[in-house]
Each structure stands twice: as structure tokens, then as C-alpha cells.
Design a protein around this motif. Structure first.
Motif, PDB file in Angstrom:
ATOM      1  N   ASP A   1      12.660   1.902  -2.943  1.00 59.00           N
ATOM      2  CA  ASP A   1      13.748   2.468  -3.743  1.00 59.00           C
ATOM      3  C   ASP A   1      14.352   1.385  -4.647  1.00 59.00           C
ATOM      4  OD1 ASP A   1      15.605   4.185  -4.756  1.00 59.00           O
ATOM      5  OD2 ASP A   1      16.776   4.388  -2.917  1.00 59.00           O
ATOM      6  N   GLU A   2      13.616   1.046  -5.700  1.00 57.12           N
ATOM      7  CA  GLU A   2      14.029  -0.015  -6.634  1.00 57.12           C
ATOM      8  C   GLU A   2      14.208  -1.360  -5.916  1.00 57.12           C
ATOM      9  OE1 GLU A   2      16.724   1.256 -10.077  1.00 57.12           O
ATOM     10  OE2 GLU A   2      17.442   2.531  -8.439  1.00 57.12           O
ATOM     11  N   GLU A   3      13.386  -1.602  -4.922  1.00 53.80           N
ATOM     12  CA  GLU A   3      13.512  -2.819  -4.120  1.00 53.80           C
ATOM     13  C   GLU A   3      12.662  -3.974  -4.653  1.00 53.80           C
ATOM     14  OE1 GLU A   3      13.149  -1.737   0.152  1.00 53.80           O
ATOM     15  OE2 GLU A   3      13.453   0.299  -0.610  1.00 53.80           O
ATOM     16  N   ARG A   4      11.654  -3.640  -5.429  1.00 54.79           N
ATOM     17  CA  ARG A   4      10.799  -4.655  -6.024  1.00 54.79           C
ATOM     18  C   ARG A   4      11.120  -4.834  -7.510  1.00 54.79           C
ATOM     19  NH1 ARG A   4       4.260  -4.363  -6.731  1.00 54.79           N
ATOM     20  NH2 ARG A   4       3.920  -6.547  -7.318  1.00 54.79           N
ATOM     21  N   PHE A   5      11.285  -3.713  -8.207  1.00 57.36           N
ATOM     22  CA  PHE A   5      11.664  -3.731  -9.618  1.00 57.36           C
ATOM     23  C   PHE A   5      12.762  -2.699  -9.836  1.00 57.36           C
ATOM     24  CE2 PHE A   5       7.020  -4.755  -9.775  1.00 57.36           C
ATOM     25  CZ  PHE A   5       7.136  -6.057 -10.228  1.00 57.36           C
ATOM     26  N   LEU A   6      13.818  -3.079 -10.508  1.00 55.87           N
ATOM     27  CA  LEU A   6      14.874  -2.127 -10.827  1.00 55.87           C
ATOM     28  C   LEU A   6      14.328  -1.060 -11.765  1.00 55.87           C
ATOM     29  CD1 LEU A   6      18.013  -4.412 -11.357  1.00 55.87           C
ATOM     30  CD2 LEU A   6      17.602  -2.790  -9.491  1.00 55.87           C
ATOM     31  N   GLY A   7      14.723   0.187 -11.497  1.00 54.67           N
ATOM     32  CA  GLY A   7      14.270   1.296 -12.330  1.00 54.67           C
ATOM     33  C   GLY A   7      12.951   1.897 -11.909  1.00 54.67           C
ATOM     34  N   MET A   8      12.321   1.340 -10.836  1.00 51.23           N
ATOM     35  CA  MET A   8      11.023   1.841 -10.381  1.00 51.23           C
ATOM     36  C   MET A   8      11.103   2.260  -8.914  1.00 51.23           C
ATOM     37  SD  MET A   8       9.169   1.466 -13.122  1.00 51.23           S
ATOM     38  CE  MET A   8       7.478   1.645 -12.556  1.00 51.23           C
ATOM     39  N   ARG A   9      10.409   3.357  -8.606  1.00 53.62           N
ATOM     40  CA  ARG A   9      10.295   3.814  -7.228  1.00 53.62           C
ATOM     41  C   ARG A   9       8.821   3.942  -6.857  1.00 53.62           C
ATOM     42  NH1 ARG A   9      14.792   8.637  -5.986  1.00 53.62           N
ATOM     43  NH2 ARG A   9      16.239   7.286  -4.806  1.00 53.62           N
ATOM     44  N   CYS A  10       8.550   3.864  -5.561  1.00 52.85           N
ATOM     45  CA  CYS A  10       7.178   3.960  -5.069  1.00 52.85           C
ATOM     46  C   CYS A  10       7.181   4.697  -3.733  1.00 52.85           C
ATOM     47  CB  CYS A  10       6.590   2.560  -4.912  1.00 52.85           C
ATOM     48  SG  CYS A  10       5.002   2.499  -4.065  1.00 52.85           S
ATOM     49  N   ILE A  11       6.255   5.629  -3.570  1.00 53.00           N
ATOM     50  CA  ILE A  11       6.086   6.364  -2.315  1.00 53.00           C
ATOM     51  C   ILE A  11       4.706   6.026  -1.774  1.00 53.00           C
ATOM     52  CG2 ILE A  11       5.867   8.643  -1.262  1.00 53.00           C
ATOM     53  CD1 ILE A  11       7.755   9.685  -3.432  1.00 53.00           C
ATOM     54  N   ALA A  12       4.624   5.639  -0.500  1.00 54.06           N
ATOM     55  CA  ALA A  12       3.362   5.172   0.074  1.00 54.06           C
ATOM     56  C   ALA A  12       3.110   5.756   1.453  1.00 54.06           C
ATOM     57  CB  ALA A  12       3.371   3.646   0.160  1.00 54.06           C
ATOM     58  N   ALA A  13       1.833   5.773   1.835  1.00 53.57           N
ATOM     59  CA  ALA A  13       1.432   6.244   3.166  1.00 53.57           C
ATOM     60  C   ALA A  13       0.319   5.352   3.693  1.00 53.57           C
ATOM     61  CB  ALA A  13       0.963   7.696   3.095  1.00 53.57           C
ATOM     62  N   PRO A  14       0.202   5.231   5.030  1.00 54.29           N
ATOM     63  CA  PRO A  14      -0.792   4.341   5.636  1.00 54.29           C
ATOM     64  C   PRO A  14      -2.188   4.928   5.673  1.00 54.29           C
ATOM     65  CG  PRO A  14       0.423   5.455   7.342  1.00 54.29           C
ATOM     66  CD  PRO A  14       1.055   5.874   6.044  1.00 54.29           C
ATOM     67  N   ILE A  15      -3.171   4.038   5.658  1.00 54.47           N
ATOM     68  CA  ILE A  15      -4.585   4.402   5.791  1.00 54.47           C
ATOM     69  C   ILE A  15      -5.101   3.776   7.084  1.00 54.47           C
ATOM     70  CG2 ILE A  15      -6.907   4.094   4.830  1.00 54.47           C
ATOM     71  CD1 ILE A  15      -5.579   4.022   2.047  1.00 54.47           C
ATOM     72  N   PHE A  16      -5.829   4.551   7.883  1.00 53.12           N
ATOM     73  CA  PHE A  16      -6.310   4.091   9.186  1.00 53.12           C
ATOM     74  C   PHE A  16      -7.836   4.032   9.215  1.00 53.12           C
ATOM     75  CE2 PHE A  16      -2.289   6.319   9.762  1.00 53.12           C
ATOM     76  CZ  PHE A  16      -1.549   5.394  10.486  1.00 53.12           C
ATOM     77  N   ASP A  17      -8.375   3.094  10.023  1.00 52.95           N
ATOM     78  CA  ASP A  17      -9.823   3.026  10.189  1.00 52.95           C
ATOM     79  C   ASP A  17     -10.262   3.954  11.318  1.00 52.95           C
ATOM     80  OD1 ASP A  17      -9.214   1.746  12.569  1.00 52.95           O
ATOM     81  OD2 ASP A  17      -9.876  -0.239  11.922  1.00 52.95           O
ATOM     82  N   SER A  18     -11.545   3.874  11.686  1.00 56.92           N
ATOM     83  CA  SER A  18     -12.097   4.780  12.699  1.00 56.92           C
ATOM     84  C   SER A  18     -11.497   4.560  14.079  1.00 56.92           C
ATOM     85  CB  SER A  18     -13.619   4.619  12.770  1.00 56.92           C
ATOM     86  OG  SER A  18     -13.965   3.275  13.081  1.00 56.92           O
ATOM     87  N   LEU A  19     -10.861   3.385  14.295  1.00 62.17           N
ATOM     88  CA  LEU A  19     -10.243   3.082  15.587  1.00 62.17           C
ATOM     89  C   LEU A  19      -8.754   3.411  15.591  1.00 62.17           C
ATOM     90  CD1 LEU A  19     -11.986  -0.336  16.346  1.00 62.17           C
ATOM     91  CD2 LEU A  19     -12.610   1.936  17.183  1.00 62.17           C
ATOM     92  N   GLY A  20      -8.268   3.971  14.495  1.00 64.57           N
ATOM     93  CA  GLY A  20      -6.859   4.329  14.420  1.00 64.57           C
ATOM     94  C   GLY A  20      -5.955   3.164  14.066  1.00 64.57           C
ATOM     95  N   LYS A  21      -6.519   2.055  13.590  1.00 59.63           N
ATOM     96  CA  LYS A  21      -5.733   0.882  13.203  1.00 59.63           C
ATOM     97  C   LYS A  21      -5.385   0.969  11.725  1.00 59.63           C
ATOM     98  CE  LYS A  21      -5.983  -4.149  12.818  1.00 59.63           C
ATOM     99  NZ  LYS A  21      -6.856  -5.345  12.985  1.00 59.63           N
ATOM    100  N   VAL A  22      -4.129   0.698  11.387  1.00 63.78           N
ATOM    101  CA  VAL A  22      -3.729   0.729   9.985  1.00 63.78           C
ATOM    102  C   VAL A  22      -4.392  -0.432   9.247  1.00 63.78           C
ATOM    103  CG1 VAL A  22      -1.593  -0.590  10.421  1.00 63.78           C
ATOM    104  CG2 VAL A  22      -1.784   0.852   8.366  1.00 63.78           C
ATOM    105  N   VAL A  23      -5.095  -0.132   8.153  1.00 68.28           N
ATOM    106  CA  VAL A  23      -5.855  -1.154   7.440  1.00 68.28           C
ATOM    107  C   VAL A  23      -5.449  -1.290   5.973  1.00 68.28           C
ATOM    108  CG1 VAL A  23      -7.882  -1.034   8.926  1.00 68.28           C
ATOM    109  CG2 VAL A  23      -7.696   0.527   6.971  1.00 68.28           C
ATOM    110  N   ALA A  24      -4.693  -0.307   5.470  1.00 69.19           N
ATOM    111  CA  ALA A  24      -4.319  -0.329   4.057  1.00 69.19           C
ATOM    112  C   ALA A  24      -3.224   0.704   3.818  1.00 69.19           C
ATOM    113  CB  ALA A  24      -5.541  -0.029   3.181  1.00 69.19           C
TER     114      ALA A  24
END
Length: 277
Positions: free
Chosen positions: A213-236
Motif C-alpha cells: 500500500d504505497e510502501e515501496r513507491f508513493l502513488g503505487m499499489r501492488c497485490i500479490a499471492a504466493p506460488i508453491f512447489d510440488s512439496l507445498g513450499k512457497v518458492v515465488a
């Protein structure tokens, strides 16, 4: 008289003091060479003086490292401008990561669809050495948009993707990861308190997506979600980003649904890719 022969000692011979020092120096030299390469990758190009200042490596030492790397094609020197930049051999070595990564095989197509559905720039990033490393970006066609080059590094705590990845680390891994981190303040909205950050990560984990919520650049927002591998570990993590005018509060849930769907699709493709390999 026959002299009794002393038994031969087996095993690694003891190094003399100067030999031991030389061995350690080789490791230090390698580490410094890597620092120089990372610095050039981050800045795209730099003078000797700039490299020495940023890496805290003496200029004479930095110059020896650069000329050695130059002989191997790892860096190139622009004599006219007096600047150094990454060379073709560094690119060749780096490209093998892309060739061997299932993530980079399956993610781009999903990211293009995500960008089309949202009308915003889509990003893919992974953890590398305590920093967030952006690997792929699919740019929006909007004239005002988030834009950076592949290979850009960022802080985890001020990034939507960074928070999405941290939120789904196990508790021990998260503690180990956060301990050496310095929570720098990039904007007035940046979270610089560890407990506040952990509360934000808990919120992220509960809803399944993270918000910059404008934490990296003022005036910009970003929405993100995790990606998991076959073992259920977050990798990206995958995200969409853009100006706050196109990310008002009432649109966040809708955008988040599409991002979470894209992340799940990439995770599913990774699982099937791993099973088929």
C-alpha cells in the motif's frame, strides 16, 4: 645396521602458515568478485570509483578484480565513458538458470493472461540472498504503469510479493529470515517495526494475498499471492501493480481474486511439471 623406517603418515598434509592464508585469500577474492558482479547487475553500469565506494572494496583491488573478470568475458569496460558493465559470459551463465527453471517455463503465459484480465503490469519474483529478485514482468498497455528491468532486487517488507512469500514461510524459517533484515523506510507507509510486520503477514496469510500500500513507491499499489512447489513450499510470488488511482479500495478484492487464481494456476503447473520430469 638397518634403520627402522618411520611409517608414512596418511591424510591431508598440514599447510604452512602462508599456504593457509593464501587459501583463505582465494575465497575472499571470489566473494569480492561476486560483490562486484552483483553491484554491476544492480546498477547496469558503474565507474571504478562508484564500485569501490558501494562495495567498500579498495579501488586498486576492485580494478584487479575487474580486469580478471574482463579476461573471462564476465564484464566489459567502456573506455570512452570509463564505465564497467556485465559481459556476455555473465549473461550466458545467468541464462542457464532461466533454461533450467520450471517456474520460468510455466509462469509467463499465466502472467500474460493475468495482465490482460486486470489491465495491469504482472510481476514474478523469488527470494535470493535475503532480497526479492524480480525475474519476469509483463507490462500493462496503460501509459502510466509500474516498470522495471528483469533482475531488479527489492526489499521484502515493502513489496507485495515479498510479503506474500514471507507470510507462507513456516515460523522457524520466517524468524531465521527476518533476524538479519533491516526494515528500511522507503516511504512514509513502509512498515519498519518487526511486530507490526508480523501482524501484517498474519493478515496476509488469512486472506491469501498481500498488499503493498504505497510502501515501496508513493502513488503505487501492488497485490500479490504466493506460488508453491510440488512439496507445498512457497518458492515465488506473482503480483499486479499500478497507480493507486486504478487500485482503489473497492477494487482490491476483485483484483486479488484474479491474482490468487493466477498463483494457484502456476503452482498447479509446477506440480504437474515436476511429476512429469
Amino acid at each position: 645396521m638397518n634403520e627402522t623406517k618411520k611409517p608414512l603418515r596418511r591424510g591431508r598434509p598440514r599447510l604452512k602458515a602462508n599456504e593457509e592464508k593464501a587459501e583463505v585469500s582465494l575465497v575472499v577474492a571470489l566473494d569480492r568478485g561476486i560483490q562486484v558482479l552483483i553491484c554491476l547487475a544492480d546498477r547496469r553500469c558503474a565507474t571504478l570509483a562508484e564500485l569501490a565506494k558501494i562495495t567498500a572494496i579498495p579501488a586498486a583491488t576492485a580494478h584487479r578484480l575487474l580486469t580478471t573478470l574482463q579476461q573471462r568475458g564476465m564484464v566489459i569496460h567502456d573506455a570512452e565513458k570509463g564505465k564497467w558493465r556485465i559481459g556476455p559470459q555473465s549473461y550466458r551463465i545467468g541464462s542457464t538458470f532461466e533454461e533450467g527453471s520450471n517456474l520460468l517455463e510455466v509462469a509467463p503465459a499465466v502472467m500474460r493472461l493475468l495482465s490482460e484480465e486486470t489491465g495491469e503490469t504482472a510481476n514474478l519474483a523469488v527470494e535470493e540472498g535475503g532480497l526479492l529478485l524480480f525475474l519476469v514482468q509483463v507490462e500493462s498497455e496503460n501509459p502510466i504503469r509500474a516498470s522495471f528491468k528483469n533482475g531488479t532486487a527489492a526489499h521484502f517488507h515493502t513489496s507485495g510479493v515479498g510479503k506474500a512469500i514471507m507470510a507462507f514461510m513456516n515460523e522457524a524459517a520466517l524468524e531465521s529470515f527476518l533476524t538479519p533484515q533491516i526494515l528500511v523506510q522507503q516511504t512514509p507507509n513502509s512498515i519498519t517495526d518487526a511486530q507490526e510486520l508480523k501482524a501484517e503477514l498474519c493478515k496476509t496469510r488469512e486472506r491469501g494475498w498481500a498488499l503493498d500500500d504505497e510502501e515501496r513507491f508513493l502513488g503505487m499499489r501492488c497485490i500479490a499471492a504466493p506460488i508453491f512447489d510440488s512439496l507445498g513450499k512457497v518458492v515465488a510470488g506473482v503480483s499486479v501493480s499500478g497507480p493507486i488511482a486504478r487500485f482503489p479500495d473497492h477494487k482490491l478484492e476483485g483484483l486479488a481474486t484474479l491474482v490468487v487464481k493466477a498463483a494457484a494456476t502456476i503452482s498447479d503447473k509446477l506440480t504437474h511439471s515436476s511429476a512429469g520430469s
